[in-house]
Write a protein that holds these residues in place. Structure first.
Motif, PDB file in Angstrom:
ATOM      1  N   ASP A 143     -22.584 -17.446  25.334  1.00 57.65           N
ATOM      2  CA  ASP A 143     -23.288 -16.162  25.459  1.00 57.65           C
ATOM      3  C   ASP A 143     -22.590 -15.271  26.483  1.00 57.65           C
ATOM      4  O   ASP A 143     -22.448 -14.058  26.277  1.00 57.65           O
ATOM      5  N   GLN A 144     -22.166 -15.874  27.579  1.00 58.65           N
ATOM      6  CA  GLN A 144     -21.471 -15.109  28.611  1.00 58.65           C
ATOM      7  C   GLN A 144     -20.161 -14.534  28.082  1.00 58.65           C
ATOM      8  O   GLN A 144     -19.841 -13.367  28.307  1.00 58.65           O
ATOM      9  N   PHE A 145     -19.411 -15.365  27.349  1.00 61.56           N
ATOM     10  CA  PHE A 145     -18.122 -14.904  26.843  1.00 61.56           C
ATOM     11  C   PHE A 145     -18.279 -13.912  25.687  1.00 61.56           C
ATOM     12  O   PHE A 145     -17.365 -13.126  25.426  1.00 61.56           O
ATOM     13  N   THR A 146     -19.407 -13.952  24.997  1.00 64.33           N
ATOM     14  CA  THR A 146     -19.659 -12.932  23.966  1.00 64.33           C
ATOM     15  C   THR A 146     -19.697 -11.558  24.600  1.00 64.33           C
ATOM     16  O   THR A 146     -19.077 -10.598  24.116  1.00 64.33           O
ATOM     17  N   ASP A 147     -20.412 -11.436  25.715  1.00 61.20           N
ATOM     18  CA  ASP A 147     -20.508 -10.155  26.423  1.00 61.20           C
ATOM     19  C   ASP A 147     -19.166  -9.768  27.026  1.00 61.20           C
ATOM     20  O   ASP A 147     -18.742  -8.613  26.954  1.00 61.20           O
ATOM     21  N   ILE A 148     -18.458 -10.749  27.595  1.00 67.95           N
ATOM     22  CA  ILE A 148     -17.147 -10.478  28.197  1.00 67.95           C
ATOM     23  C   ILE A 148     -16.156 -10.014  27.135  1.00 67.95           C
ATOM     24  O   ILE A 148     -15.388  -9.059  27.334  1.00 67.95           O
ATOM     25  N   THR A 149     -16.153 -10.689  25.998  1.00 71.60           N
ATOM     26  CA  THR A 149     -15.233 -10.330  24.912  1.00 71.60           C
ATOM     27  C   THR A 149     -15.507  -8.926  24.400  1.00 71.60           C
ATOM     28  O   THR A 149     -14.568  -8.153  24.153  1.00 71.60           O
ATOM     29  N   LYS A 150     -16.776  -8.578  24.240  1.00 72.01           N
ATOM     30  CA  LYS A 150     -17.139  -7.246  23.753  1.00 72.01           C
ATOM     31  C   LYS A 150     -16.659  -6.166  24.717  1.00 72.01           C
ATOM     32  O   LYS A 150     -16.076  -5.162  24.309  1.00 72.01           O
ATOM     33  N   ALA A 154     -12.083 -17.372  24.264  1.00 70.89           N
ATOM     34  CA  ALA A 154     -12.635 -18.104  25.396  1.00 70.89           C
ATOM     35  C   ALA A 154     -11.885 -19.395  25.663  1.00 70.89           C
ATOM     36  O   ALA A 154     -11.615 -19.752  26.818  1.00 70.89           O
ATOM     37  N   THR A 155     -11.523 -20.116  24.609  1.00 69.60           N
ATOM     38  CA  THR A 155     -10.842 -21.402  24.796  1.00 69.60           C
ATOM     39  C   THR A 155      -9.439 -21.249  25.372  1.00 69.60           C
ATOM     40  O   THR A 155      -8.857 -22.217  25.866  1.00 69.60           O
ATOM     41  N   GLN A 156      -8.904 -20.035  25.326  1.00 61.52           N
ATOM     42  CA  GLN A 156      -7.571 -19.795  25.878  1.00 61.52           C
ATOM     43  C   GLN A 156      -7.594 -19.393  27.342  1.00 61.52           C
ATOM     44  O   GLN A 156      -6.551 -19.404  28.004  1.00 61.52           O
ATOM     45  N   VAL A 157      -8.765 -19.032  27.845  1.00 66.21           N
ATOM     46  CA  VAL A 157      -8.853 -18.619  29.248  1.00 66.21           C
ATOM     47  C   VAL A 157      -9.853 -19.461  30.042  1.00 66.21           C
ATOM     48  O   VAL A 157      -9.907 -19.372  31.266  1.00 66.21           O
ATOM     49  N   TYR A 158     -10.634 -20.287  29.348  1.00 73.03           N
ATOM     50  CA  TYR A 158     -11.665 -21.092  30.012  1.00 73.03           C
ATOM     51  C   TYR A 158     -11.482 -22.551  29.598  1.00 73.03           C
ATOM     52  O   TYR A 158     -11.459 -22.880  28.405  1.00 73.03           O
ATOM     53  N   SER A 159     -11.353 -23.432  30.589  1.00 69.39           N
ATOM     54  CA  SER A 159     -11.060 -24.839  30.306  1.00 69.39           C
ATOM     55  C   SER A 159     -12.300 -25.721  30.338  1.00 69.39           C
ATOM     56  O   SER A 159     -12.222 -26.919  30.032  1.00 69.39           O
ATOM     57  N   GLY A 160     -13.445 -25.155  30.703  1.00 75.34           N
ATOM     58  CA  GLY A 160     -14.663 -25.948  30.779  1.00 75.34           C
ATOM     59  C   GLY A 160     -15.294 -26.204  29.421  1.00 75.34           C
ATOM     60  O   GLY A 160     -14.767 -25.808  28.371  1.00 75.34           O
ATOM     61  N   ARG A 161     -16.438 -26.830  29.454  1.00 85.40           N
ATOM     62  CA  ARG A 161     -17.158 -27.155  28.228  1.00 85.40           C
ATOM     63  C   ARG A 161     -17.842 -25.908  27.683  1.00 85.40           C
ATOM     64  O   ARG A 161     -18.467 -25.152  28.412  1.00 85.40           O
ATOM     65  N   ASP A 181     -19.104 -15.754  16.690  1.00 86.89           N
ATOM     66  CA  ASP A 181     -18.891 -16.969  17.478  1.00 86.89           C
ATOM     67  C   ASP A 181     -17.452 -17.455  17.364  1.00 86.89           C
ATOM     68  O   ASP A 181     -16.845 -17.875  18.352  1.00 86.89           O
ATOM     69  N   HIS A 182     -16.905 -17.428  16.157  1.00 83.93           N
ATOM     70  CA  HIS A 182     -15.531 -17.874  15.947  1.00 83.93           C
ATOM     71  C   HIS A 182     -14.555 -17.002  16.738  1.00 83.93           C
ATOM     72  O   HIS A 182     -13.606 -17.519  17.355  1.00 83.93           O
ATOM     73  N   PHE A 183     -14.779 -15.689  16.722  1.00 88.24           N
ATOM     74  CA  PHE A 183     -13.905 -14.742  17.415  1.00 88.24           C
ATOM     75  C   PHE A 183     -13.988 -14.966  18.923  1.00 88.24           C
ATOM     76  O   PHE A 183     -12.970 -14.999  19.627  1.00 88.24           O
ATOM     77  N   VAL A 184     -15.197 -15.119  19.444  1.00 84.85           N
ATOM     78  CA  VAL A 184     -15.394 -15.339  20.879  1.00 84.85           C
ATOM     79  C   VAL A 184     -14.746 -16.656  21.304  1.00 84.85           C
ATOM     80  O   VAL A 184     -14.057 -16.732  22.337  1.00 84.85           O
ATOM     81  N   ARG A 185     -14.944 -17.703  20.506  1.00 81.40           N
ATOM     82  CA  ARG A 185     -14.382 -19.015  20.843  1.00 81.40           C
ATOM     83  C   ARG A 185     -12.851 -18.967  20.872  1.00 81.40           C
ATOM     84  O   ARG A 185     -12.216 -19.623  21.720  1.00 81.40           O
ATOM     85  N   PHE A 186     -12.260 -18.198  19.961  1.00 77.80           N
ATOM     86  CA  PHE A 186     -10.798 -18.098  19.897  1.00 77.80           C
ATOM     87  C   PHE A 186     -10.234 -17.631  21.234  1.00 77.80           C
ATOM     88  O   PHE A 186      -9.241 -18.176  21.736  1.00 77.80           O
TER      89      PHE A 186
END
Length: 359
Positions: A210-217, A196-203, A189-194
Motif C-alpha cells: 500500500d505504501q509503495f502504491t502511493d509512492i509509485t503514483k 518496489a522489488t528493485q528498490v526495497y529488499s524487505g518482505r 499491484d503487478h506494476f507497483v511490485r515491479f
C-alpha cells in the motif's frame, strides 16, 4: 487554408454550438456534416456523400447508415452518428458492424457524437469490423500529431494501403497508451511490485505494498511533470539573439495588474501553448510562422517576432480568473483586451497582423 487550420476553425465553431445540439439530427447537421466537409468531401454532392445510405443486409431490407462517403464512385467510409451528449463507451455500433460486412469495398467505419470520432477497420478478421477502434480523434482536445493521422482520410490524401499499413500500429499504440494512462492514474499491484522489488529488499507485506502504491503514483506524476517542463523549456529556446538596449514596449500606467499565482515559476501551461499555436495559425498566411517565438515570464506569456523584445506581437495573460490578450499599436503601446478563452484570439487577426510587421 491548411488542413490543420480548417480543423482548428471547425473546433472553435463546434465548441460554441455543442450546447445547442441536443438531438441526433442537430448534431449531424451542425457538427458531423461540417467535419466531413473539412475532410474535403462535398456533403451536397450525392456522388461523394450519401446521407441515409440504404443497403439490403441478408433478410434485413432497407437498413440505413447515416452517411456513406464515396471516392471515385466507390464507398470508402461509413459514419454512424449519435447526439453530441452520447457516451460512445455505452453505444454499440450495430449498424456499422452489419454494413461493414455487407458492403465489402468499405474498409473504414466511423462512430461519432460530433466531438469524438472513432475509426474502425478489419485488422482482426477480414470483412469483420474490429471491436475496438484503431484511431480516435477528439475535435476539442486534439494535438498536431492527431491531425496528421486524420489528414490521411481527407479526399486529397486518401490512400487505402497507406492507412491500412499504419492502422495496426495506431491501434496497438493507442491500446498501450491507455494502459500506461491507467497505471499513472491507479498503479496495478503487478506494476507497483515491479518497481518496489528493485528498490526495497524487505518482505512485501500488504502495508508495504500500500505504501509503495502511493509512492509509485507520486513518482510517476513527478516524472511526467518534470519531463513536460523539460520539453517545453527546450521548445521555447530559440537561436540566441542579442538583446537590444532599447526599452521594452510601453504598458499604460492606468492598466491595473491582477494578482499572478505566486506558485507559478515560469511554467508554460497547456493553455498558453494553445494560445501560441492560435496566434501562429492566425498569422500563417501573413509571415513565416518559424519567425513567431514564445518567451514566457511570471506575469505574462509573450509572443514575439524573431524572438526580439522590440517586436512584440502580443502578450497572453492566462493565469488569472479574467484572461487578457495584450495587443500593440504602431508605437508598441500595449492595450489589454479581456478574452474568455483561446477562440477569442482569432477575433483580433488584424491587430496581430499589424503587430507582426517588422519595424
Amino acid at each position: 487554408m491548411d488542413f490543420i487550420d480548417k480543423i482548428r476553425e471547425l473546433a472553435g465553431i463546434v465548441q460554441k454550438q455543442v450546447e445547442y445540439c441536443l438531438t441526433e439530427e442537430a448534431t449531424k447537421t451542425a457538427m458531423v456534416m461540417p467535419f466531413i466537409n473539412a475532410l474535403g468531401y462535398n456533403v451536397f454532392d450525392p456522388r461523394e456523400v450519401v446521407p441515409e445510405f440504404i443497403a439490403d443486409i441478408g433478410i434485413k431490407k432497407g437498413e440505413k447508415i447515416d452517411y456513406a462517403v464515396f471516392l471515385d464512385s466507390v464507398p470508402i467510409m461509413f459514419f454512424e452518428c449519435k447526439w453530441s451528449g452520447a457516451d460512445l463507451n455505452q453505444v454499440h455500433a450495430s449498424q456499422l458492424y452489419r454494413y461493414f460486412a455487407a458492403v465489402q469495398p468499405v474498409r473504414f467505419g466511423i462512430l461519432t457524437n460530433g466531438i469524438i470520432y472513432r475509426f474502425y477497420t478489419d485488422l482482426d478478421a477480414p470483412n469483420r469490423m474490429d471491436d475496438k477502434p484503431f484511431f480516435e480523434f477528439n475535435l476539442l482536445t486534439f494535438q498536431d500529431r492527431h491531425v496528421e493521422q486524420l489528414k490521411k482520410f481527407s479526399k486529397s490524401a486518401f490512400r487505402l494501403d497507406e492507412i491500412l499499413t499504419t492502422a495496426s500500429e495506431l491501434k496497438y499504440t493507442a491500446a498501450i497508451g491507455r494502459l500506461i494512462a491507467q497505471e499513472f492514474e491507479q498503479p496495478s499491484d503487478h506494476f507497483v511490485r515491479f518497481f518496489a522489488t528493485q528498490v526495497y529488499s524487505g518482505r512485501m507485506t500488504q502495508p508495504v505494498r500500500d505504501q509503495f502504491t502511493d509512492i509509485t503514483k507520486r513518482a510517476l506524476q513527478r516524472y511526467l511533470n518534470d519531463r513536460i517542463n523539460e520539453l517545453l523549456t527546450s521548445a521555447m529556446k530559440g537561436p540566441a539573439v542579442p538583446e537590444k538596449t532599447a526599452a521594452e514596449p510601453n504598458v499604460p500606467e492606468s492598466q491595473e495588474e491582477e494578482p499572478v499565482d505566486p506558485k507559478r515559476q515560469i511554467t508554460t501551461t497547456s493553455e498558453e501553448m494553445e494560445g501560441f499555436f492560435a496566434v501562429k495559425s492566425v498569422l500563417r498566411e501573413t509571415i513565416d510562422v518559424k519567425r513567431i517565438q514564445m518567451r514566457d515570464t511570471k506575469s505574462y506569456c509573450g509572443i514575439l517576432l524573431d524572438d526580439n523584445n522590440r517586436q512584440p506581437i502580443c502578450r497572453l495573460y492566462m493565469d488569472r480568473e479574467q484572461k487578457y490578450i495584450g495587443l500593440f499599436d504602431e508605437s508598441r503601446n500595449e492595450r489589454r483586451v479581456p478574452i474568455t478563452g483561446i477562440d477569442d484570439i482569432y477575433e483580433h487577426a488584424d491587430a496581430l497582423a499589424n503587430a507582426s510587421q517588422p519595424i
